[in-house]
Enzyme design. Structure first.
Site, short mmCIF file in Angstrom:
data_model
loop_
_atom_site.label_atom_id
_atom_site.label_comp_id
_atom_site.label_asym_id
_atom_site.label_seq_id
_atom_site.Cartn_x
_atom_site.Cartn_y
_atom_site.Cartn_z
N ARG A 85 64.93 30.66 16.28
CA ARG A 85 63.74 31.67 16.09
C ARG A 85 63.74 32.09 14.31
O ARG A 85 62.38 31.85 14.02
CB ARG A 85 63.72 32.70 16.82
CG ARG A 85 62.85 32.61 18.21
CD ARG A 85 63.66 33.48 19.28
NE ARG A 85 65.18 33.02 19.38
CZ ARG A 85 65.07 32.15 20.54
NH1 ARG A 85 64.15 31.83 21.18
NH2 ARG A 85 66.49 31.57 20.80
N THR A 86 64.74 32.45 14.05
CA THR A 86 64.67 33.19 12.79
C THR A 86 64.45 31.88 11.65
O THR A 86 63.82 32.03 10.86
CB THR A 86 65.96 33.76 12.32
OG1 THR A 86 66.22 34.97 13.45
CG2 THR A 86 65.82 34.60 11.10
N LYS A 114 83.87 20.72 -0.50
CA LYS A 114 84.72 20.23 -1.66
C LYS A 114 85.11 21.61 -2.15
O LYS A 114 86.10 21.46 -3.35
CB LYS A 114 83.77 19.75 -2.66
CG LYS A 114 83.05 18.60 -2.14
CD LYS A 114 82.25 17.88 -3.24
CE LYS A 114 81.34 16.83 -2.68
NZ LYS A 114 80.20 16.61 -3.96
N ARG A 135 71.49 33.23 6.45
CA ARG A 135 72.24 33.75 7.70
C ARG A 135 73.72 33.25 7.57
O ARG A 135 73.77 32.06 7.28
CB ARG A 135 71.43 33.31 8.87
CG ARG A 135 72.20 33.39 10.11
CD ARG A 135 71.54 33.03 11.13
NE ARG A 135 70.70 33.93 11.57
CZ ARG A 135 70.14 34.22 12.70
NH1 ARG A 135 70.51 33.39 13.76
NH2 ARG A 135 69.15 34.99 13.06
N HIS A 168 70.46 42.55 10.84
CA HIS A 168 69.46 41.71 10.99
C HIS A 168 68.17 42.24 10.53
O HIS A 168 67.27 42.45 11.38
CB HIS A 168 69.35 41.06 12.33
CG HIS A 168 68.73 39.67 12.52
ND1 HIS A 168 67.86 39.18 11.67
CD2 HIS A 168 68.84 38.97 13.67
CE1 HIS A 168 67.52 38.01 12.08
NE2 HIS A 168 67.99 37.83 13.25
C1 NCD Z 1 69.45 37.22 17.55
C2 NCD Z 1 70.47 36.84 16.50
O1 NCD Z 1 70.79 35.93 15.92
O2 NCD Z 1 71.16 38.06 16.07
N1 NCD Z 1 68.44 36.11 17.55
C3 NCD Z 1 67.40 36.32 16.67
O3 NCD Z 1 67.53 36.38 15.43
N2 NCD Z 1 66.26 36.33 17.37
C4 NCD Z 1 70.02 37.75 18.82
C5 NCD Z 1 71.29 36.80 19.39
O4 NCD Z 1 71.56 35.75 19.03
O5 NCD Z 1 71.59 37.25 20.67
#
Ligand code: NCD
Length: 353
Positions: A85-86, A114, A135, A168
């Site tokens: 999703r993100t 490397k 991320r 997040h």
């Molecule tokens: C979450 C995450 O990655 O922290 N998902 C997201 O970004 N929508 C929640 C999760 O992985 O449980």
């Protein structure tokens, strides 16, 4: 009975948008790293901007103007931790605004194998693009990348799209937007009882969302989790410091009927050190069809997704289930974040005329 036609509602919003002058900005945004950066006026402005972008995107002409908004910008999506999703919502938010994107989704395909340091990788990306969305598994890496940017001659913004078990922040923005809209007929988030359930110790989404509650009046947070996965002391200390009422329980049934909203999360088994998730009776921390009758008629059910068995698909079509809308809101809120970071709001309101 009168019902409002959703198309009329959007047409009405569109007319309002044409007359609007951009709201006065009190808060400049460059790096987006942690929810501590956000105050109430920023959150309200971001919610408004998100709705304005959604409104524009409802018409072909509006969508075409959004395409021109950031067509001169490029983004790097640097996701070395799994994401659906993100990643997709940032990618599509960029595309809606006309931006082009590059991506690294696995450090085994980059020069990190490397031995290139994270700092050198980030600096390299910054040679090619105008923003880095990142991320990763570690707390603090986005902050490190931002600190590095602040020392180079062509610094670009860093957006934290999830840092290990810690934070997040853009998820928290879309969660606030979804909560505010879902509770709008009852005055929004202020004064509400909000449950947060599941793996509160390692779920970064609840940690970030709980953090933001200091911006709302008279909120009562109810944490529902196995005792081994209780919310962290750092978040509790933050809530205490800001006089936010909070209680904790292991018994969903004792609190379910009081909740105006419940935010479910999955057990984050990928962070297990010694299979500790296996000892959890997940049934105690789940929502199924039989729970619905005990919930308020207009309660809001949210989940950042992906789900495990804590959220039964049987309730997907209940009007209280807002998680699919929440997921889509993520794309609009991230488009708003990019618009704000690049200072493109005045152009957006010009294009809307
Ligand atoms: C979450 C995450 O990655 O922290 N998902 C997201 O970004 N929508 C929640 C999760 O992985 O449980």
């Amino acid at each position: 009975m009168t019902t409002t036609n959703p198309n009329d509602e959007w047409e009405h919003r569109r007319q309002e948008l044409r007359l609007k002058t951009p709201p006065e900005q009190t808060h400049r945004l460059f790096h987006l790293l942690h929810p501590k950066q956000f105050n109430r006026s920023f959150l309200d402005q971001m919610c408004e901007l998100t709705t304005d972008i959604r409104t524009l995107a409802k018409s072909p002409a509006g969508l075409a103007s959004l395409q021109r908004l950031l067509h001169h910008r490029r983004a790097m999506l640097y996701f070395t931790q799994p994401s659906t999703r993100t990643f997709l919502s940032f990618n599509n938010a960029c595309h809606i605004l006309g931006m082009r994107t590059s991506e690294i989704r696995d450090s085994s395909t980059s020069s990190e194998v490397k031995g290139e340091t994270m700092e050198d990788s980030i600096r390299t990306f910054s040679s090619y693009v105008d923003v880095i969305v990142m991320r990763n598994w570690q707390k603090g890496l986005a902050e490190k990348a931002a600190a590095l940017m602040d020392t180079i001659s062509r610094p670009i913004p860093i957006i934290n799209a999830g840092s290990g078990k810690d934070q997040h922040p853009t998820q928290a923005l879309l969660d606030i937007y979804t909560l505010e809209r879902s509770l709008a007929h009852r005055g929004g988030i202020d004064g509400k009882v909000i449950g947060m359930m599941g793996d509160l110790a390692r779920g970064r989404t609840v940690r970030s969302l709980a953090y933001l509650m200091k911006n709302y009046r008279d909120v009562h947070l109810v944490f529902i989790s196995p005792s081994s996965f209780a919310i962290g002391d750092d978040i509790v200390a933050h809530l205490d410091e800001h006089h936010i009422r909070h209680t904790s329980t292991t018994k969903l049934n004792q609190v379910l009927g009081d909740l105006d909203a419940i935010y479910l999360t999955r057990i984050q088994a990928e962070h297990d050190v010694a299979d500790e998730s296996k000892d959890i009776d997940l049934d105690q921390f789940s929502i199924r069809k039989q729970h619905l009758t005990r919930m308020k008629e207009d309660a809001v059910i949210m989940h950042p997704l992906p789900r495990g068995s804590e959220l039964s698909p049987e309730i997907d079509n209940d009007p209280r289930a807002k998680y699919w809308r929440q997921e889509r809101n993520g794309m609009w809120m991230r488009a708003a974040v990019l618009t704000r970071i690049f200072g493109a709001e005045p152009t957006l309101y010009e294009l809307a005329k």
